[in-house]
Enzyme design. Structure first.
Site, short mmCIF file in Angstrom:
data_model
loop_
_atom_site.label_atom_id
_atom_site.label_comp_id
_atom_site.label_asym_id
_atom_site.label_seq_id
_atom_site.Cartn_x
_atom_site.Cartn_y
_atom_site.Cartn_z
N ARG A 102 0.86 -1.19 0.00
CA ARG A 102 0.00 0.00 0.00
C ARG A 102 0.89 1.24 0.00
O ARG A 102 1.93 1.26 0.65
CB ARG A 102 -0.87 0.03 1.26
CG ARG A 102 -1.96 -1.00 1.30
CD ARG A 102 -2.98 -0.66 2.38
NE ARG A 102 -2.37 -0.35 3.66
CZ ARG A 102 -2.09 -1.24 4.60
NH1 ARG A 102 -2.35 -2.51 4.41
NH2 ARG A 102 -1.54 -0.88 5.75
N TYR A 137 -0.68 -3.40 -7.67
CA TYR A 137 -0.57 -4.26 -6.49
C TYR A 137 -1.83 -4.28 -5.63
O TYR A 137 -2.39 -3.23 -5.31
CB TYR A 137 0.62 -3.79 -5.61
CG TYR A 137 0.54 -4.35 -4.22
CD1 TYR A 137 0.98 -5.64 -3.95
CD2 TYR A 137 -0.07 -3.65 -3.19
CE1 TYR A 137 0.84 -6.19 -2.69
CE2 TYR A 137 -0.22 -4.19 -1.93
CZ TYR A 137 0.24 -5.46 -1.68
OH TYR A 137 0.07 -6.01 -0.42
N LYS A 144 -9.77 -2.61 0.33
CA LYS A 144 -9.61 -1.52 1.31
C LYS A 144 -10.32 -0.25 0.84
O LYS A 144 -10.90 0.48 1.65
CB LYS A 144 -8.14 -1.21 1.55
CG LYS A 144 -7.26 -2.41 1.91
CD LYS A 144 -7.64 -3.09 3.22
CE LYS A 144 -6.55 -4.06 3.65
NZ LYS A 144 -6.94 -4.89 4.78
N HIS A 177 -11.98 -3.02 10.04
CA HIS A 177 -10.84 -3.86 9.63
C HIS A 177 -10.72 -4.98 10.67
O HIS A 177 -9.83 -4.97 11.51
CB HIS A 177 -9.59 -2.95 9.61
CG HIS A 177 -8.36 -3.60 9.09
ND1 HIS A 177 -7.11 -3.28 9.57
CD2 HIS A 177 -8.15 -4.53 8.14
CE1 HIS A 177 -6.19 -3.97 8.93
NE2 HIS A 177 -6.79 -4.74 8.06
N SER A 216 -2.05 -4.78 9.93
CA SER A 216 -1.52 -5.82 9.04
C SER A 216 -0.29 -6.48 9.65
O SER A 216 0.51 -5.83 10.31
CB SER A 216 -1.14 -5.20 7.69
OG SER A 216 -2.29 -4.82 7.00
N CYS A 253 -0.02 -8.61 12.07
CA CYS A 253 -0.01 -8.77 13.53
C CYS A 253 -0.79 -10.02 13.97
O CYS A 253 -1.26 -10.11 15.10
CB CYS A 253 -0.58 -7.53 14.21
SG CYS A 253 0.54 -6.12 14.17
N ASP A 308 -10.49 -10.33 7.54
CA ASP A 308 -9.98 -8.99 7.29
C ASP A 308 -10.99 -7.86 7.44
O ASP A 308 -10.68 -6.84 8.01
CB ASP A 308 -9.37 -8.93 5.88
CG ASP A 308 -8.48 -7.72 5.67
OD1 ASP A 308 -7.73 -7.37 6.59
OD2 ASP A 308 -8.55 -7.11 4.58
N ARG A 329 1.84 -12.19 -0.90
CA ARG A 329 0.44 -12.49 -0.58
C ARG A 329 -0.05 -13.79 -1.22
O ARG A 329 0.43 -14.20 -2.27
CB ARG A 329 -0.46 -11.35 -1.10
CG ARG A 329 -0.16 -9.99 -0.47
CD ARG A 329 -0.75 -9.87 0.90
NE ARG A 329 -0.38 -8.64 1.57
CZ ARG A 329 -1.11 -8.08 2.53
NH1 ARG A 329 -2.24 -8.64 2.93
NH2 ARG A 329 -0.70 -6.97 3.12
#
Length: 609
Positions: free
Chosen positions: A82, A222, A231, A251, A273, A275, A298, A391
């Site tokens: 991002r 991406y 998102k 989120h 992200s 975690c 997510d 990913r």
């Protein structure tokens, strides 16, 4: 997949929805594609697209015996995460974007975007992707249409959302509003020019116009920069819709737990992200008699139900997980879904026998790989084989532990909300909030050490309210106010209990004080027992932490000193934390809710006492 020459009028469009037809016509006139294809969402279309992408060198087909119908993609090294510095919320008033977002005056931004998009699809195909976030049969389905010049995006969107003809028919039949989402990699092809495997532009723009509910993304191919249902729509634009319509777009994962007594509970959990969110969403319980099922890893849309209960749905159809750290020993449920195939991997390493690998996938490291940049790699290479933010993109219905409730358009009642970050010190393993408002305070001051999921320095502590820092589509203070005000109309007895967790606390030697992964079941069990009123806790200035002996540690071989380190509240550490929170809250200015300022004052007083 419907083909059309570049359409010159609404009458030539492939849809009866006049608003959509007009928009497609307008975009085609601006971007000048070679042709237009309407995505129908079929398996045949996916096969055709992926064949074309393999031929173009964008995708590598994987060994079908290991990963059926799966592909690996490798991005430009400058297009891997991002780009928060290039992400804008262009609300009509700057104040409405708040300090957490980049803002530009909408007319000025549109001028820039029109220049960038002009001719941006020359020599390329323009794809029109009708999609819906959440169930198509929802009471209030949320539609979008993404226009893109990236076939990789079409293939990935097919995994992450419901797309295609059926969605288009519903948009037409109901004359529905849809979020227009325009994407271009920003790499037009002149006649005879050779394309590259991963077209993109060094200049990137990810822009949201909240009042008109529109999204523009330029220059990046991406993930979340390009899959605009994710998102951009499901969080940034949806958070504004949620504010205006009285719900929450968060989120968060959604996890269903069933106790040995066959009682069910639903937990929502917000983590920045990298975690451990996907690991928790696909938890393999280690406490006998407990069962876990997932509803999502997510994004979570929550509304209050008819009886004042908070109900949640996952609006996504796939998992878009960080690959490194996802492995057979840490997350067997994710791995079992991935190896069923039908997946697209981005920036992982390739094995010599046509499979994929990333750090943490297996305990044994392969002797040789081709790394994510196409170089020969061995364990002695001294660099990661997969990009730290590589990913996997996998259909959620391949997850064996998927709850059947995932398909229920009415959603599930949430009993507990967890906020969690990655902190070496200060934040205990688990703390229960005193009440709902105190829980919002915990969420608003959530902090984590930064990871590779976003560009910038790694390891810096940053505040991340509700793990939504990069995704709140409006002013952060108004967002906290919305949380406070929304709950006022709820059934107070059925409000979820809120907990703050930290799986990453270190012991005196610097190692992890808590084993994490499946053992986090023990923390969830304690949280549920607190909801039921059967577990003991100790009151501390920051909230309630487990009393000695109240965490189920049966069969866990962890030194008692580590458990103590994981749970301790150290006033000296909190001096720095309070200063950090004060500094953070100062950034909200006048928009900080009075209730949050009062919570901070109360916390300071409790430590002073």
């Amino acid at each position: 997949m419907g083909h059309a020459p570049v359409q010159e009028s609404v009458e030539q469009a492939m849809t009866t929805h006049r608003g959509l037809a007009a928009w497609v016509s307008e975009v085609a006139a601006l971007t000048l594609p070679e042709n237009i294809r309407w995505a129908d969402g079929s398996a045949q279309e996916y096969a055709q697209l992926t064949d074309e992408l393999v031929e173009a060198g964008t995708l590598t087909r994987l060994n079908p015996e290991q990963f059926p119908n799966s592909f690996a993609a490798f991005s430009d090294p400058k297009d891997v995460a991002r780009v928060e510095g290039r992400t804008f919320i262009c609300s009509e008033k700057e104040r409405d974007a708040g300090f957490t977002n980049n803002w530009m005056e909408p007319a000025a931004m549109k001028e820039i975007l029109n220049e960038r998009f002009a001719g941006s699809m020359r020599g390329r195909t323009m794809y029109v992707i009708p999609f819906v976030m959440g169930p198509l049969d929802a009471e209030d389905p949320k539609f979008g249409v993404e226009i893109t010049d990236s076939a990789y995006v079409v293939a990935s969107m097919r995994i992450m959302a419901s797309i295609g003809s059926e969605v288009l028919r519903k948009i037409e039949d109901t004359n529905a509003f849809f979020v227009p989402a325009l994407h271009s990699v920003g790499a037009p092809l002149e006649s005879g020019q050779q394309d590259v495997a991963w077209p993109c532009n060094e200049e990137k723009w990810i822009v949201h116009f909240p009042e008109e509910r529109s999204i523009f993304s330029y220059g990046s191919g991406y993930g979340g920069n390009a899959l605009l249902g994710k998102k951009c729509f499901a969080l940034r634009i949806a958070s504004v819709m949620a504010r205006d319509e009285g719900w929450l777009a968060e989120h968060m994962l959604i996890l269903k737990l069933t106790s040995p007594e066959e009682k069910t509970y639903h937990v929502a959990a917000a983590f920045p992200s990298a975690c451990g969110k996907t690991n928790l969403a696909l938890l393999e319980p280690t406490v006998p008699g407990w069962k876990a099922e997932t509803l999502g890893d997510d994004i979570n849309w929550m509304r209050f139900g008819k009886e004042g209960e908070l109900r949640a749905v996952n609006p996504e159809a796939g998992l878009f997980g960080v690959a490194p750290g996802t492995g057979w020993s840490t997350n067997p449920n994710a791995m079992a879904a991935i190896v069923k195939g039908n997946s697209i991997f981005t920036n992982v390493a390739l094995t010599d026998d046509g499979g994929v690998w990333w750090e943490g996938m297996t305990t044994e490291v392969p002797a040789h790989l081709t790394d994510w940049q196409g170089n020969s790699w061995t364990p002695e290479s001294g660099r990661p084989a997969a990009h730290p933010n590589s990913r996997f993109c996998t259909p959620i219905d391949q997850v064996d532990m998927l709850s059947k409730d995932y398909f229920d358009a009415a959603g599930v009642e949430i009993n507990a909300i967890l906020f969690g970050g990655r902190r070496k010190t200060t934040i205990p393993l688990v703390t229960q909030a005193r009440d709902w408002q105190h829980g919002i305070f915990m969420g608003s001051t959530l902090s984590s050490e930064t990871t590779a999921a976003a560009t910038g320095a790694v390891g810096v502590v940053r505040r991340d309210p509700m793990a939504m820092l990069p995704f709140i589509g409006y002013d952060a203070g108004d967002y906290l106010k919305h949380w406070i005000e929304l709950s006022a109309n709820a059934n107070q007895d059925r409000l979820p209990k809120i907990f703050l967790v930290n799986w990453f606390r270190r012991n005196a030697e610097g190692g992890f004080a808590w084993p994490g992964f499946g053992e986090n079941t023990r923390v969830l069990k304690w949280a549920i027992e607190r909801i039921e009123g059967t577990a003991d806790a100790v009151e501390t200035p920051i909230g309630f932490v487990p009393a000695e002996g109240s965490l189920d540690l049966a069969g866990l071989e962890v030194p008692a000193s580590d458990i103590k380190d994981a749970l301790k509240v150290v006033p000296e550490e909190w001096e720095a934390e309070l200063a950090g929170i004060e500094e953070w809250y100062a950034r909200f200015g006048d928009s900080l809710p009075e209730e949050m300022a009062a919570e901070l004052e109360g916390l300071k007083q409790r430590f002073a006492a």
